[in-house]
Design an enzyme around this catalytic site. Sequence first.
Site, PDB file in Angstrom:
ATOM      1  N   ARG A 148      78.086  46.776  62.655  1.00 35.70           N
ATOM      2  CA  ARG A 148      76.899  46.644  63.515  1.00 35.70           C
ATOM      3  C   ARG A 148      76.170  45.311  63.269  1.00 35.70           C
ATOM      4  O   ARG A 148      74.950  45.252  63.247  1.00 35.70           O
ATOM      5  CB  ARG A 148      75.915  47.794  63.262  1.00 35.70           C
ATOM      6  CG  ARG A 148      76.398  49.145  63.678  1.00 35.70           C
ATOM      7  CD  ARG A 148      76.608  49.220  65.193  1.00 35.70           C
ATOM      8  NE  ARG A 148      76.808  50.596  65.618  1.00 35.70           N
ATOM      9  CZ  ARG A 148      77.961  51.242  65.565  1.00 35.70           C
ATOM     10  NH1 ARG A 148      79.052  50.619  65.117  1.00 35.70           N
ATOM     11  NH2 ARG A 148      78.054  52.490  65.972  1.00 35.70           N
ATOM     12  N   SER A 179      72.292  55.576  68.143  1.00 42.32           N
ATOM     13  CA  SER A 179      71.936  55.637  66.720  1.00 42.32           C
ATOM     14  C   SER A 179      70.734  54.736  66.452  1.00 42.32           C
ATOM     15  O   SER A 179      70.794  53.533  66.739  1.00 42.32           O
ATOM     16  CB  SER A 179      73.093  55.157  65.852  1.00 42.32           C
ATOM     17  OG  SER A 179      74.227  55.946  66.066  1.00 42.32           O
ATOM     18  N   GLU A 212      68.973  50.224  63.383  1.00 45.02           N
ATOM     19  CA  GLU A 212      70.012  49.567  64.157  1.00 45.02           C
ATOM     20  C   GLU A 212      69.419  49.002  65.450  1.00 45.02           C
ATOM     21  O   GLU A 212      69.876  48.008  65.998  1.00 45.02           O
ATOM     22  CB  GLU A 212      71.071  50.622  64.487  1.00 45.02           C
ATOM     23  CG  GLU A 212      72.451  50.092  64.624  1.00 45.02           C
ATOM     24  CD  GLU A 212      73.011  50.433  65.961  1.00 45.02           C
ATOM     25  OE1 GLU A 212      73.024  49.533  66.818  1.00 45.02           O
ATOM     26  OE2 GLU A 212      73.433  51.576  66.156  1.00 45.02           O
TER      27      GLU A 212
HETATM   28  N1  EPU Z   1      76.139  64.489  60.563  1.00 42.56           N
HETATM   29  C1  EPU Z   1      75.096  65.236  60.066  1.00 42.56           C
HETATM   30  N2  EPU Z   1      74.068  65.560  60.906  1.00 42.56           N
HETATM   31  C2  EPU Z   1      74.049  65.173  62.216  1.00 42.56           C
HETATM   32  C3  EPU Z   1      75.127  64.441  62.724  1.00 42.56           C
HETATM   33  C4  EPU Z   1      76.159  64.086  61.882  1.00 42.56           C
HETATM   34  O1  EPU Z   1      75.080  65.603  58.911  1.00 42.56           O
HETATM   35  O2  EPU Z   1      73.055  65.487  62.879  1.00 42.56           O
HETATM   36  C5  EPU Z   1      77.223  64.084  59.650  1.00 42.56           C
HETATM   37  C6  EPU Z   1      78.469  64.926  59.798  1.00 42.56           C
HETATM   38  O3  EPU Z   1      78.966  65.173  58.524  1.00 42.56           O
HETATM   39  C7  EPU Z   1      79.447  64.033  60.513  1.00 42.56           C
HETATM   40  C8  EPU Z   1      79.001  62.660  60.052  1.00 42.56           C
HETATM   41  O4  EPU Z   1      77.590  62.758  59.906  1.00 42.56           O
HETATM   42  O5  EPU Z   1      80.749  64.297  60.116  1.00 42.56           O
HETATM   43  C9  EPU Z   1      79.330  61.564  61.039  1.00 42.56           C
HETATM   44  O6  EPU Z   1      78.790  61.930  62.306  1.00 42.56           O
HETATM   45  P1  EPU Z   1      79.314  61.286  63.660  1.00 42.56           P
HETATM   46  O7  EPU Z   1      80.800  61.273  63.716  1.00 42.56           O
HETATM   47  O8  EPU Z   1      78.567  61.925  64.787  1.00 42.56           O
HETATM   48  O9  EPU Z   1      78.937  59.774  63.536  1.00 42.56           O
HETATM   49  P2  EPU Z   1      77.666  58.987  62.968  1.00 42.56           P
HETATM   50  O10 EPU Z   1      78.039  58.342  61.689  1.00 42.56           O
HETATM   51  O11 EPU Z   1      76.461  59.828  62.991  1.00 42.56           O
HETATM   52  C10 EPU Z   1      78.508  56.781  64.115  1.00 42.56           C
HETATM   53  C11 EPU Z   1      77.943  55.701  65.009  1.00 42.56           C
HETATM   54  C12 EPU Z   1      77.849  56.188  66.444  1.00 42.56           C
HETATM   55  C13 EPU Z   1      79.224  56.596  66.914  1.00 42.56           C
HETATM   56  C14 EPU Z   1      79.768  57.692  65.978  1.00 42.56           C
HETATM   57  C15 EPU Z   1      81.172  58.125  66.306  1.00 42.56           C
HETATM   58  C16 EPU Z   1      76.511  54.375  63.554  1.00 42.56           C
HETATM   59  C17 EPU Z   1      75.117  53.963  63.235  1.00 42.56           C
HETATM   60  N3  EPU Z   1      76.642  55.286  64.530  1.00 42.56           N
HETATM   61  O12 EPU Z   1      77.552  57.840  64.112  1.00 42.56           O
HETATM   62  O13 EPU Z   1      77.404  55.093  67.236  1.00 42.56           O
HETATM   63  O14 EPU Z   1      79.205  57.079  68.243  1.00 42.56           O
HETATM   64  O15 EPU Z   1      79.769  57.188  64.613  1.00 42.56           O
HETATM   65  O16 EPU Z   1      82.061  57.129  65.926  1.00 42.56           O
HETATM   66  O17 EPU Z   1      77.453  53.849  62.967  1.00 42.56           O
HETATM   67  C18 EPU Z   1      75.500  54.038  68.181  1.00 42.56           C
HETATM   68  O18 EPU Z   1      75.771  53.057  67.496  1.00 42.56           O
HETATM   69  O19 EPU Z   1      74.506  54.053  68.961  1.00 42.56           O
HETATM   70  C19 EPU Z   1      76.333  55.225  68.090  1.00 42.56           C
HETATM   71  C20 EPU Z   1      76.051  56.345  68.764  1.00 42.56           C
END
Ligand code: EPU
Length: 343
Positions: free
Chosen positions: A164, A238, A339
């Site tokens: 990012r 995010s 972000e």
């Molecule tokens: N999780 C929680 N609580 C929640 C949501 C998620 O505990 O409310 C935990 C779960 O364990 C899950 C892990 O977080 O396995 C990862 O969650 P997720 O795959 O939804 O991804 P994220 O790390 O929350 C990142 C990106 C997203 C992208 C997703 C999918 C960042 C800041 N965000 O989110 O990007 O869509 O991975 O690849 O890296 C964005 O940048 O706007 C965005 C939406």
Amino acid sequence: MLIEQQKSLLDYNTFHIDEYARYFTTVQNEKELQLVLESEIAKEQELFILGGGSNVLLTHEVNGLVIRNQMKGIEIIYEDDSIAKVKFQAGESWHHCVLWCVEQNLGGIENLSFIPGTIGAAPIQNIGAYGAELKDVFVELEAMHICLKQRKVFMKNECNFGYRNSIFKTEAKGKYIILSVTLQLSKKPQFNTSYGHIQDELNSMGVTELNLKAVSDAIIRIRQSKLPDPAMIGNAGSFFKNPSVSESEFEILHKKYNDMPFFKNNEAVKIPAAWLIEHCHPDNALSWKGYRELNFGVHIKQALCLVNYSDANGRDILGLSERIITSVQQAFNITLEREVNIW
Ligand code: EPU
């Protein structure tokens, strides 16, 4: 060329915050941009470049000239049997470009389906999702230096892409307007369905033979099920980045919180900010996930997403983000970074 005064930005930011720009204009091509940059207003005012408004939180009136980049066009500039290099004008919608590539059977950005925003904004924060990042397909971009009014080509190695992050968030911040982005796409797509629930989603869709459209559709369905649609609920995806800690810091945390998810990469360990946010409300009986004040809060299905339910102002949302940063700091000794850009 029309430069408007006191223009509401309500329809130009996905958080749907109703703040005004002192001056506002839209540019459809480079000639219009040149004219705007040569205007007296542009010379006197601070400039703010807006793409799809999907990564910005407006916290007060924007005291300057907002330039909305609407330059359109998609052109294949090179192709052979295995690849195509495609030049996208910066004002094209990112998702429209993904769908265009899927239709042309050009692989590489299907996992980045349904991300709001424009092509021109994509390299600034090196957008990423579901195991793919913009930098994986990036070739070069053309940008206009705002003060010198000169074009410059940035090759991939000059963009300093990171998680990012890019040169456009650091040394070159605010200095350039991105005009076009060239990506290298594959005519023999390699499908990447190992991340998260992509394969489960494909199974539930009954897909037996992989193709770009199926992968793109699966990603769209996953995003729709987890993330609020900005057309319905104001948000900017995010709000925070996922933090990284050292292996030794992680060991200490993991002893205390065995169920903390993590992703090891090289020496560092990335922890989902969503999990930290979900597990740190100062009142143990509550969680930030789904937390709501009258018209703003934290999304019920994704703790990384702050939302505007109706007519919240950006200062309230910024204040909520500060309270969340403090909670995460106190509970885990980790400092979350935003972000989203704060204007
Ligand atoms: N999780 C929680 N609580 C929640 C949501 C998620 O505990 O409310 C935990 C779960 O364990 C899950 C892990 O977080 O396995 C990862 O969650 P997720 O795959 O939804 O991804 P994220 O790390 O929350 C990142 C990106 C997203 C992208 C997703 C999918 C960042 C800041 N965000 O989110 O990007 O869509 O991975 O690849 O890296 C964005 O940048 O706007 C965005 C939406």
